[in-house]
Enzyme design. Structure first.
Site, PDB file in Angstrom:
ATOM      1  N   TYR A  87      -1.936  -7.118  17.303  1.00 13.14           N
ATOM      2  CA  TYR A  87      -2.408  -6.196  16.291  1.00 13.14           C
ATOM      3  C   TYR A  87      -3.437  -5.319  16.283  1.00 13.14           C
ATOM      4  O   TYR A  87      -3.476  -4.287  15.555  1.00 13.14           O
ATOM      5  CB  TYR A  87      -2.108  -6.808  14.689  1.00 13.14           C
ATOM      6  N   HIS A 131     -61.645   2.288  37.999  1.00 12.02           N
ATOM      7  CA  HIS A 131     -61.268   3.951  37.610  1.00 12.02           C
ATOM      8  C   HIS A 131     -61.257   5.011  38.776  1.00 12.02           C
ATOM      9  O   HIS A 131     -63.167   4.120  38.968  1.00 12.02           O
ATOM     10  CB  HIS A 131     -62.500   3.838  36.388  1.00 12.02           C
ATOM     11  N   LYS A 190     -50.317   6.781  46.929  1.00 10.01           N
ATOM     12  CA  LYS A 190     -51.319   6.870  49.103  1.00 10.01           C
ATOM     13  C   LYS A 190     -51.186   5.300  49.742  1.00 10.01           C
ATOM     14  O   LYS A 190     -52.087   5.970  50.065  1.00 10.01           O
ATOM     15  CB  LYS A 190     -52.294   6.300  47.743  1.00 10.01           C
ATOM     16  N   SER A 242      -7.172  -0.908  11.044  1.00  8.02           N
ATOM     17  CA  SER A 242      -7.189  -2.716  10.151  1.00  8.02           C
ATOM     18  C   SER A 242      -8.890  -2.812  10.864  1.00  8.02           C
ATOM     19  O   SER A 242      -8.971  -2.587  11.670  1.00  8.02           O
ATOM     20  CB  SER A 242      -6.285  -3.589  10.831  1.00  8.02           C
ATOM     21  N   ASN A 261       2.096   4.054   7.309  1.00 10.26           N
ATOM     22  CA  ASN A 261       1.447   3.185   6.753  1.00 10.26           C
ATOM     23  C   ASN A 261       2.495   2.262   7.338  1.00 10.26           C
ATOM     24  O   ASN A 261       1.789   0.537   6.815  1.00 10.26           O
ATOM     25  CB  ASN A 261       1.356   3.669   4.973  1.00 10.26           C
ATOM     26  N   ALA A 315      -2.492  -2.245  18.618  1.00 15.93           N
ATOM     27  CA  ALA A 315      -2.114  -1.117  17.953  1.00 15.93           C
ATOM     28  C   ALA A 315      -2.621  -0.695  17.039  1.00 15.93           C
ATOM     29  O   ALA A 315      -2.933   0.614  16.850  1.00 15.93           O
ATOM     30  CB  ALA A 315      -0.665  -1.560  17.937  1.00 15.93           C
ATOM     31  N   LYS A 316      -3.779  -1.278  16.141  1.00 12.44           N
ATOM     32  CA  LYS A 316      -4.271  -0.633  15.579  1.00 12.44           C
ATOM     33  C   LYS A 316      -5.322   0.437  16.468  1.00 12.44           C
ATOM     34  O   LYS A 316      -6.043   1.145  15.411  1.00 12.44           O
ATOM     35  CB  LYS A 316      -4.869  -1.571  14.327  1.00 12.44           C
ATOM     36  N   LEU A 353       0.988  -1.362  -0.003  1.00  7.17           N
ATOM     37  CA  LEU A 353      -0.175   0.122   0.203  1.00  7.17           C
ATOM     38  C   LEU A 353       0.744   1.369  -0.215  1.00  7.17           C
ATOM     39  O   LEU A 353       0.644   2.621  -0.612  1.00  7.17           O
ATOM     40  CB  LEU A 353      -0.335   0.423   0.894  1.00  7.17           C
ATOM     41  N   ASP A 384      11.104   3.394   4.421  1.00  3.09           N
ATOM     42  CA  ASP A 384      11.338   1.741   4.490  1.00  3.09           C
ATOM     43  C   ASP A 384      12.050   1.345   5.061  1.00  3.09           C
ATOM     44  O   ASP A 384      13.613   1.394   4.448  1.00  3.09           O
ATOM     45  CB  ASP A 384      10.960   0.743   2.842  1.00  3.09           C
ATOM     46  N   VAL A 394      10.296   3.760  11.306  1.00  2.29           N
ATOM     47  CA  VAL A 394       9.897   4.956  12.153  1.00  2.29           C
ATOM     48  C   VAL A 394       9.768   4.722  13.571  1.00  2.29           C
ATOM     49  O   VAL A 394       9.006   5.789  14.210  1.00  2.29           O
ATOM     50  CB  VAL A 394       8.155   3.997  11.343  1.00  2.29           C
TER      51      VAL A 394
HETATM   52  P1  NAI Z   1       3.232  -4.888   3.315  1.00  4.47           P
HETATM   53  O1  NAI Z   1       4.000  -6.140   4.234  1.00  4.47           O
HETATM   54  O2  NAI Z   1       3.746  -5.098   1.793  1.00  4.47           O
HETATM   55  O3  NAI Z   1       4.341  -3.371   3.082  1.00  4.47           O
HETATM   56  C1  NAI Z   1       3.990  -2.663   4.680  1.00  4.47           C
HETATM   57  C2  NAI Z   1       5.935  -1.698   4.401  1.00  4.47           C
HETATM   58  O4  NAI Z   1       6.407  -1.122   5.928  1.00  4.47           O
HETATM   59  C3  NAI Z   1       6.899  -2.958   3.916  1.00  4.47           C
HETATM   60  O5  NAI Z   1       7.438  -2.501   2.957  1.00  4.47           O
HETATM   61  C4  NAI Z   1       7.583  -3.034   5.522  1.00  4.47           C
HETATM   62  O6  NAI Z   1       9.064  -3.155   5.007  1.00  4.47           O
HETATM   63  C5  NAI Z   1       8.077  -1.737   6.225  1.00  4.47           C
HETATM   64  N1  NAI Z   1       7.920  -1.599   7.430  1.00  4.47           N
HETATM   65  C6  NAI Z   1       7.784  -2.716   8.723  1.00  4.47           C
HETATM   66  N2  NAI Z   1       7.919  -2.270   9.120  1.00  4.47           N
HETATM   67  C7  NAI Z   1       8.974  -0.815   9.131  1.00  4.47           C
HETATM   68  C8  NAI Z   1       9.192  -0.087  10.232  1.00  4.47           C
HETATM   69  N3  NAI Z   1       9.876  -0.722  11.480  1.00  4.47           N
HETATM   70  N4  NAI Z   1       9.491   1.440   9.974  1.00  4.47           N
HETATM   71  C9  NAI Z   1       9.339   1.589   8.559  1.00  4.47           C
HETATM   72  N5  NAI Z   1       9.044   0.577   7.562  1.00  4.47           N
HETATM   73  C10 NAI Z   1       8.562  -0.788   8.005  1.00  4.47           C
HETATM   74  O7  NAI Z   1       1.742  -4.150   3.930  1.00  4.47           O
HETATM   75  P2  NAI Z   1       0.976  -3.649   3.292  1.00  4.47           P
HETATM   76  O8  NAI Z   1      -0.080  -4.951   3.191  1.00  4.47           O
HETATM   77  O9  NAI Z   1       0.938  -3.479   2.472  1.00  4.47           O
HETATM   78  O10 NAI Z   1       0.137  -2.894   4.531  1.00  4.47           O
HETATM   79  C11 NAI Z   1       0.766  -1.644   4.566  1.00  4.47           C
HETATM   80  C12 NAI Z   1      -0.258  -0.770   5.903  1.00  4.47           C
HETATM   81  O11 NAI Z   1      -1.749  -0.910   6.089  1.00  4.47           O
HETATM   82  C13 NAI Z   1       0.187  -1.440   6.969  1.00  4.47           C
HETATM   83  O12 NAI Z   1      -0.132  -0.700   8.291  1.00  4.47           O
HETATM   84  C14 NAI Z   1      -0.878  -2.957   7.654  1.00  4.47           C
HETATM   85  O13 NAI Z   1      -1.080  -3.116   8.828  1.00  4.47           O
HETATM   86  C15 NAI Z   1      -2.482  -2.144   6.955  1.00  4.47           C
HETATM   87  N6  NAI Z   1      -3.185  -3.209   6.576  1.00  4.47           N
HETATM   88  C16 NAI Z   1      -2.863  -3.865   4.973  1.00  4.47           C
HETATM   89  C17 NAI Z   1      -4.016  -5.031   4.786  1.00  4.47           C
HETATM   90  C18 NAI Z   1      -4.130  -5.363   4.303  1.00  4.47           C
HETATM   91  O14 NAI Z   1      -4.660  -6.225   3.589  1.00  4.47           O
HETATM   92  N7  NAI Z   1      -3.172  -5.189   3.186  1.00  4.47           N
HETATM   93  C19 NAI Z   1      -5.436  -4.858   5.699  1.00  4.47           C
HETATM   94  C20 NAI Z   1      -5.539  -3.509   7.066  1.00  4.47           C
HETATM   95  C21 NAI Z   1      -4.234  -2.805   7.551  1.00  4.47           C
END
Ligand code: NAI
Length: 467
Positions: A160, A400, A429, A147, A95, A163-164, A17, A36, A72
């Site tokens: 998770y 009544h 009463k 999430s 993200n 946290a979310k 994402l 990243d 992060v």
């Molecule tokens: P993904 O694993 O493809 O991308 C996440 C990215 O975050 C990775 O590239 C990873 O290297 C990076 N990352 C992890 N820890 C890190 C850190 N400490 N510092 C910097 N970068 C770090 O995962 P995706 O699916 O794209 O998820 C993105 C966000 O969306 C996440 O927060 C996830 O929890 C949330 N999410 C995703 C869903 C899905 O269906 N894919 C569902 C609900 C939430």
């Protein structure tokens, strides 16, 4: 929608994402800090590759981007990198994320800590470092990523989910705090095929749920045109929908009397009642959340009651408005019923104008007919097996007592009346209770025609120490 001149920080933008958000914003003119850590989906390792690849993609397409490899957890370094590269910061997209799925019974302290650190602590640190710059600049856009697992819970994701939901709480408060400074904070609960979901979703789903669908909303929320703040959206697979809190109609117990577990159990239906749209509420802030509580405090102390009568509920209750239509036939039958003109050729022939609608003296309506529209309301309810809230007694207890009927002007021989009914007084009463109900009947022009007051003696229902 363009983002020329804007600087966006996207965390975890090396994959999934985050990558998709970064590509879209860059394609629309934003300068993007692609952050990243480059680790694995479960939080291990790090590398520069993930961020570098996305930066290369953006540059190849003619956009502007810089890579950053900090975690992060070191939010300040990420924000500094954006300022060093571009001199400002307008958009923060939190993200980055990892998973450590394991059932709660088997969850280690490390599984818990790591997931909270990356998601919740990470979102805090990056946003906290960016916040003063957004304020100084006179505004900005922050996106938080929660999430459905947090919103609804999901087996094996206690860390998770916690946290979310922490992130959502953070966002809600920042939306309030940012309002004065034109900082808009919104939260998404996305679904997309990515390395986080490929282990749990079928291949076709992973392919179908493209991250780009989510990024369209993120970009809109980051654009100056969008005025939303403090909102939460579920998004993914082509679906876009706002999510909000919904609070049931609920049950209010007036204060100052004992509220027992049995009383709560007895009110369970109301506590859980979402059926009436006008009684369900959607609080958006603390004042909204507190509204019913403040109203209850302002309403003053409880007026008591017992298992037969709950004075707080019953007193002042207004029954649904009811209509009553009558014509000459009803009026004549009523008069005959109470004995008018029982002797039509003899002594009582003078009463014929009560029973004969074309009488040469005109047709007269007995004033006591005015009791009928009032009774009608109560009889209808009794027949339907309904009673006013807080009146938990059956007709077998009801006697009544007193009755008054006030007719404001001679009753017309036919009318369509609207009757408003209210419980106006309740007395304890001692052994028995009195429940006094008033009905006011209005004619077609809205003029008040009849006022009835019924006193019902409710046998054995007194003794709560009331007035
Ligand atoms: P993904 O694993 O493809 O991308 C996440 C990215 O975050 C990775 O590239 C990873 O290297 C990076 N990352 C992890 N820890 C890190 C850190 N400490 N510092 C910097 N970068 C770090 O995962 P995706 O699916 O794209 O998820 C993105 C966000 O969306 C996440 O927060 C996830 O929890 C949330 N999410 C995703 C869903 C899905 O269906 N894919 C569902 C609900 C939430």
């Amino acid at each position: 929608m363009r983002f020329d001149g804007k600087v966006a920080v996207v965390t975890g933008a090396g994959n999934g994402l985050g990558r998709s958000h970064a590509l879209l914003l860059a394609a629309r003119g934003a300068r993007v800090l692609v952050n990243d850590l480059g680790g694995g989906a479960f939080g291990g390792g790090e590398s520069t590759q993930a961020a570098d690849r996305v930066v290369a993609e953006i540059r190849d397409a003619g956009g502007e981007a810089v890579a950053n490899y900090a975690s992060v957890e070191d939010g300040a370094r990420i924000v500094e990198a954006a300022l060093d590269a571009f001199g400002r910061i307008d958009i923060v997209i939190n993200n980055a994320g990892i998973l450590r799925d394991v059932s709660f019974a088997k969850m280690s302290r490390e599984d818990w800590d790591l997931v909270l650190r990356v998601h919740l602590e990470g979102s805090f640190r990056v946003t906290h470092a960016a916040w003063p710059h957004l304020r100084e600049q006179g505004g900005g856009r922050v996106i938080m990523t929660t999430s459905a697992a947090g919103l609804y819970g999901n087996f094996g994701q206690a860390n998770y989910s916690a946290a979310k939901m922490g992130i959502l709480g953070l966002a809600q408060t920042l939306a309030h705090e940012g309002r004065k400074s034109n900082i808009h904070v919104n939260t998404i609960a996305p679904i997309a095929g990515s390395r986080l979901t490929e282990t749990i979703l079928a291949r076709e789903l992973v392919d179908a749920l493209r991250p780009e669908y989510v990024s369209a909303l993120v970009a809109y929320l980051c654009h100056d045109e969008c005025k939303e703040s403090g909102a939460l959206f579920e998004v993914g697979g082509g679906f876009f929908a706002r999510v909000r809190w919904e609070r049931a109609a609920g049950k209010v117990f007036r204060l100052g009397r004992e509220i027992t577990p049995e009383a709560v159990a007895g009110a369970w239906e109301a506590v859980n009642d979402f059926s009436e749209p006008e009684r369900v509420s959607h609080p958006r802030d603390l004042a909204g959340a507190m509204a019913p509580i403040m109203r209850n405090i302002q309403a003053g102390p409880s007026r008591g009651g017992n298992r037969f009568i709950d004075v707080d509920e019953a007193l002042g209750y207004e029954f649904p408005e009811s209509t009553f239509e009558y014509d000459e036939r009803d009026v004549a039958l009523y008069a005959l019923g109470v004995g008018a003109a029982a002797d039509p050729t003899g002594e009582r022939r003078g009463e014929l104008h009560f029973v004969y609608e074309t009488h040469s003296d005109g047709f007269w309506v007995l004033p006591t007919f005015g009791v009928i529209p009032g009774l009608d309301v109560m009889l209808k309810m009794a027949r339907a097996g309904e009673s006013a809230p807080g009146c938990n007694y059956g007709l077998e207890r009801l006697l009544h007592g007193e009755q008054s009927t006030e007719v404001r002007r001679p009753l017309p021989p036919r009318a369509r009346l609207t009757t408003r009914t209210k419980i106006v007084e309740i007395y304890d009463k001692g052994e028995n209770a009195l429940v006094i109900t008033e009905t006011r009947s209005f004619d077609e022009r809205g003029e008040e025609l009849i006022v009835n007051r019924f006193t019902a003696v409710i046998r054995g229902a007194g003794g709560w120490g009331g007035e």
